[in-house]
Design a protein around this motif. Sequence first.
Motif, PDB file in Angstrom:
ATOM      1  N   GLU A   1      31.462  56.637  64.604  1.00 49.38           N
ATOM      2  CA  GLU A   1      30.516  57.117  65.928  1.00 49.38           C
ATOM      3  C   GLU A   1      29.994  56.318  66.490  1.00 49.38           C
ATOM      4  OE1 GLU A   1      27.612  60.884  66.390  1.00 49.38           O
ATOM      5  OE2 GLU A   1      27.734  60.125  64.371  1.00 49.38           O
TER       6      GLU A   1
ATOM      7  N   LYS B   1      35.076  53.478  71.566  1.00 48.09           N
ATOM      8  CA  LYS B   1      36.647  53.724  71.595  1.00 48.09           C
ATOM      9  C   LYS B   1      36.744  54.158  73.036  1.00 48.09           C
ATOM     10  CE  LYS B   1      36.571  56.869  68.286  1.00 48.09           C
ATOM     11  NZ  LYS B   1      36.645  57.874  69.182  1.00 48.09           N
ATOM     12  N   SER B   2      36.167  55.257  73.370  1.00 44.11           N
ATOM     13  CA  SER B   2      36.492  55.522  74.762  1.00 44.11           C
ATOM     14  C   SER B   2      36.257  54.496  75.872  1.00 44.11           C
ATOM     15  CB  SER B   2      35.294  56.678  75.234  1.00 44.11           C
ATOM     16  OG  SER B   2      35.196  57.868  74.350  1.00 44.11           O
TER      17      SER B   2
ATOM     18  N   GLU C   1      43.491  62.282  69.201  1.00 43.55           N
ATOM     19  CA  GLU C   1      43.580  63.191  68.036  1.00 43.55           C
ATOM     20  C   GLU C   1      42.181  63.405  67.437  1.00 43.55           C
ATOM     21  OE1 GLU C   1      46.258  62.656  64.764  1.00 43.55           O
ATOM     22  OE2 GLU C   1      47.872  63.005  66.039  1.00 43.55           O
TER      23      GLU C   1
ATOM     24  N   LEU D   1      36.139  70.946  65.355  1.00 43.31           N
ATOM     25  CA  LEU D   1      34.723  70.135  65.881  1.00 43.31           C
ATOM     26  C   LEU D   1      33.762  71.402  65.807  1.00 43.31           C
ATOM     27  CD1 LEU D   1      35.830  67.301  68.663  1.00 43.31           C
ATOM     28  CD2 LEU D   1      35.903  67.404  66.189  1.00 43.31           C
TER      29      LEU D   1
ATOM     30  N   VAL E   1      44.122  69.469  60.562  1.00 45.63           N
ATOM     31  CA  VAL E   1      44.364  67.692  61.045  1.00 45.63           C
ATOM     32  C   VAL E   1      45.701  67.665  61.180  1.00 45.63           C
ATOM     33  CG1 VAL E   1      43.929  65.260  60.541  1.00 45.63           C
ATOM     34  CG2 VAL E   1      41.982  66.976  60.351  1.00 45.63           C
TER      35      VAL E   1
ATOM     36  N   ASP F   1      43.594  57.657  70.987  1.00 46.14           N
ATOM     37  CA  ASP F   1      42.086  57.589  70.526  1.00 46.14           C
ATOM     38  C   ASP F   1      42.182  58.276  69.217  1.00 46.14           C
ATOM     39  OD1 ASP F   1      39.482  58.033  69.986  1.00 46.14           O
ATOM     40  OD2 ASP F   1      38.731  58.558  72.096  1.00 46.14           O
TER      41      ASP F   1
ATOM     42  N   TYR G   1      37.922  60.094  57.366  1.00 46.44           N
ATOM     43  CA  TYR G   1      37.080  61.222  57.276  1.00 46.44           C
ATOM     44  C   TYR G   1      37.331  62.226  56.289  1.00 46.44           C
ATOM     45  CZ  TYR G   1      34.663  59.632  61.909  1.00 46.44           C
ATOM     46  OH  TYR G   1      34.436  58.617  62.831  1.00 46.44           O
ATOM     47  N   GLN G   2      38.551  62.681  56.218  1.00 43.04           N
ATOM     48  CA  GLN G   2      38.823  63.559  55.195  1.00 43.04           C
ATOM     49  C   GLN G   2      38.963  62.820  53.686  1.00 43.04           C
ATOM     50  OE1 GLN G   2      40.151  64.018  58.273  1.00 43.04           O
ATOM     51  NE2 GLN G   2      38.764  65.263  58.400  1.00 43.04           N
TER      52      GLN G   2
ATOM     53  N   PHE H   1      31.386  66.838  62.952  1.00 46.08           N
ATOM     54  CA  PHE H   1      31.321  65.557  62.153  1.00 46.08           C
ATOM     55  C   PHE H   1      30.398  64.838  62.610  1.00 46.08           C
ATOM     56  CE2 PHE H   1      35.576  67.059  62.266  1.00 46.08           C
ATOM     57  CZ  PHE H   1      36.335  66.699  61.059  1.00 46.08           C
TER      58      PHE H   1
HETATM   59  N1  Z5A Z   1      38.653  63.384  62.898  1.00 48.09           N
HETATM   60  C1  Z5A Z   1      38.853  63.550  61.528  1.00 48.09           C
HETATM   61  O1  Z5A Z   1      37.872  64.051  60.840  1.00 48.09           O
HETATM   62  N2  Z5A Z   1      40.075  63.388  61.063  1.00 48.09           N
HETATM   63  C2  Z5A Z   1      41.097  62.902  61.917  1.00 48.09           C
HETATM   64  O2  Z5A Z   1      42.129  62.896  61.339  1.00 48.09           O
HETATM   65  C3  Z5A Z   1      40.991  62.647  63.168  1.00 48.09           C
HETATM   66  C4  Z5A Z   1      39.676  62.814  63.901  1.00 48.09           C
HETATM   67  C5  Z5A Z   1      41.979  62.177  64.003  1.00 48.09           C
HETATM   68  C6  Z5A Z   1      36.519  63.582  67.064  1.00 48.09           C
HETATM   69  O3  Z5A Z   1      36.672  62.232  67.147  1.00 48.09           O
HETATM   70  C7  Z5A Z   1      36.266  63.741  65.286  1.00 48.09           C
HETATM   71  O4  Z5A Z   1      37.413  64.208  64.875  1.00 48.09           O
HETATM   72  C8  Z5A Z   1      35.601  62.825  64.828  1.00 48.09           C
HETATM   73  C9  Z5A Z   1      36.642  62.416  63.583  1.00 48.09           C
HETATM   74  C10 Z5A Z   1      37.281  63.566  63.630  1.00 48.09           C
HETATM   75  N3  Z5A Z   1      34.325  62.707  64.658  1.00 48.09           N
HETATM   76  N4  Z5A Z   1      33.395  62.008  64.611  1.00 48.09           N
HETATM   77  N5  Z5A Z   1      32.513  61.415  64.714  1.00 48.09           N
HETATM   78  P1  Z5A Z   1      36.263  61.486  68.638  1.00 48.09           P
HETATM   79  O5  Z5A Z   1      36.902  60.486  68.691  1.00 48.09           O
HETATM   80  O6  Z5A Z   1      36.676  62.440  69.594  1.00 48.09           O
HETATM   81  O7  Z5A Z   1      34.640  61.401  68.688  1.00 48.09           O
HETATM   82  P2  Z5A Z   1      33.691  60.504  68.324  1.00 48.09           P
HETATM   83  O8  Z5A Z   1      34.253  59.532  67.517  1.00 48.09           O
HETATM   84  O9  Z5A Z   1      32.457  61.061  68.143  1.00 48.09           O
HETATM   85  O10 Z5A Z   1      33.860  59.465  69.629  1.00 48.09           O
HETATM   86  P3  Z5A Z   1      32.732  59.351  70.628  1.00 48.09           P
HETATM   87  O11 Z5A Z   1      31.525  59.901  70.338  1.00 48.09           O
HETATM   88  O12 Z5A Z   1      33.180  59.732  71.949  1.00 48.09           O
HETATM   89  O13 Z5A Z   1      32.417  57.757  70.554  1.00 48.09           O
HETATM   90  P4  Z5A Z   1      33.282  56.536  71.238  1.00 48.09           P
HETATM   91  O14 Z5A Z   1      34.314  56.940  72.148  1.00 48.09           O
HETATM   92  O15 Z5A Z   1      33.570  55.604  70.134  1.00 48.09           O
HETATM   93  O16 Z5A Z   1      32.146  55.667  71.975  1.00 48.09           O
HETATM   94  P5  Z5A Z   1      31.984  55.773  73.521  1.00 48.09           P
HETATM   95  O17 Z5A Z   1      31.866  57.014  74.221  1.00 48.09           O
HETATM   96  O18 Z5A Z   1      32.750  54.536  74.261  1.00 48.09           O
HETATM   97  O19 Z5A Z   1      30.538  54.971  73.537  1.00 48.09           O
HETATM   98  C11 Z5A Z   1      29.392  55.592  73.259  1.00 48.09           C
HETATM   99  C12 Z5A Z   1      28.182  55.106  73.851  1.00 48.09           C
HETATM  100  O20 Z5A Z   1      27.859  53.702  73.532  1.00 48.09           O
HETATM  101  C13 Z5A Z   1      28.326  55.069  75.407  1.00 48.09           C
HETATM  102  O21 Z5A Z   1      27.078  55.425  76.038  1.00 48.09           O
HETATM  103  C14 Z5A Z   1      28.635  53.844  75.847  1.00 48.09           C
HETATM  104  O22 Z5A Z   1      28.316  53.360  76.942  1.00 48.09           O
HETATM  105  C15 Z5A Z   1      27.869  53.014  74.993  1.00 48.09           C
HETATM  106  N6  Z5A Z   1      28.799  51.629  74.571  1.00 48.09           N
HETATM  107  C16 Z5A Z   1      29.785  51.446  74.086  1.00 48.09           C
HETATM  108  N7  Z5A Z   1      30.190  50.150  73.917  1.00 48.09           N
HETATM  109  C17 Z5A Z   1      29.029  49.603  74.139  1.00 48.09           C
HETATM  110  C18 Z5A Z   1      28.487  48.104  73.715  1.00 48.09           C
HETATM  111  N8  Z5A Z   1      29.482  47.256  73.134  1.00 48.09           N
HETATM  112  N9  Z5A Z   1      27.202  48.008  73.765  1.00 48.09           N
HETATM  113  C19 Z5A Z   1      26.375  48.964  74.101  1.00 48.09           C
HETATM  114  N10 Z5A Z   1      26.691  50.228  74.192  1.00 48.09           N
HETATM  115  C20 Z5A Z   1      27.853  50.545  74.142  1.00 48.09           C
END
Ligand code: Z5A
Length: 223
Positions: A23, A27-28, A50, A65, A81, A106, A115-116, A166
């Motif tokens: 988390e 990634k995004s 995914e 979710l 999943v 992603d 996770y699982q 999650f």
């Molecule tokens: N899941 C599962 O259980 N089993 C499986 O097989 C699969 C998935 C495939 C959905 O995933 C859920 O599905 C996941 C596991 C489960 N749940 N969890 N936790 P997801 O990928 O859609 O959701 P997520 O992991 O919660 O991703 P996210 O919240 O979108 O986070 P992210 O994409 O990794 O981060 P971001 O949005 O790019 O960045 C987060 C914040 O940090 C944002 O404000 C950015 O501007 C900031 N940021 C990014 N990089 C930096 C750096 N370097 N410095 C400072 N700030 C930063």
Amino acid sequence: MMSASEGAAPVRRGRFITVEGGEGAGKSTQIDVVKRVLAEQGVVVLNTREPGGTPLAEEIRSLLLAPRTEPVTDLAELLLVFAARVQHVEGFIKPALERGEWVLSDRFVDATFAYQGAGRGVNSELIDRLRQFVIPDFRPHFTLLLDIPVSRGMERVGARGAHDRFEREERGFHERVRDCYLEIASSEPDRMHLIDASLPLADVSLAVRQAVLGFLARPGVLQ
Ligand code: Z5A
């Protein structure tokens, strides 16, 4: 006399790249960097995620979710999943690769082990058997693992509103997820490239750029 292969147009091979991480790992944010680096090298990539990636798989994502009062059994979660995954692989990823297109996802099957498997405690051999049954011998060509200490990742996403099923898990769950990802990275160093995602954004983006360029420079990857 010309052999069957002489004179034929070279067959372009699609490549499958995945991005993983806990988390708030970014990634995004870094998926945009990967797309930009690939575009600079003349590679157009189809972006997906995914769970999800097709209409049915996106519906399963919503089921997975959504916070709910009914307890979800670990096995039900695992099977959902994989149901989403087989639809995604057969309906979207494989056809794209067969057309010679590149696919960037992603998350993919490593997330299931993290996770699982590690998070929920499902036996990893069972997950592997399901993987073999559902998507035999289908693996990403290259994976970026964005690694960040759990507390830092949680701080980054802390300001966001409603948390999914999650994100609501306790810290120990996310620690196990992180440890599992790191284990996969150390056991498959050719496929999984570890990135320190706790660094400032510009540094993480540079590391991702270099990793993608390194992958593209491998023999045969751009053929
Ligand atoms: N899941 C599962 O259980 N089993 C499986 O097989 C699969 C998935 C495939 C959905 O995933 C859920 O599905 C996941 C596991 C489960 N749940 N969890 N936790 P997801 O990928 O859609 O959701 P997520 O992991 O919660 O991703 P996210 O919240 O979108 O986070 P992210 O994409 O990794 O981060 P971001 O949005 O790019 O960045 C987060 C914040 O940090 C944002 O404000 C950015 O501007 C900031 N940021 C990014 N990089 C930096 C750096 N370097 N410095 C400072 N700030 C930063």
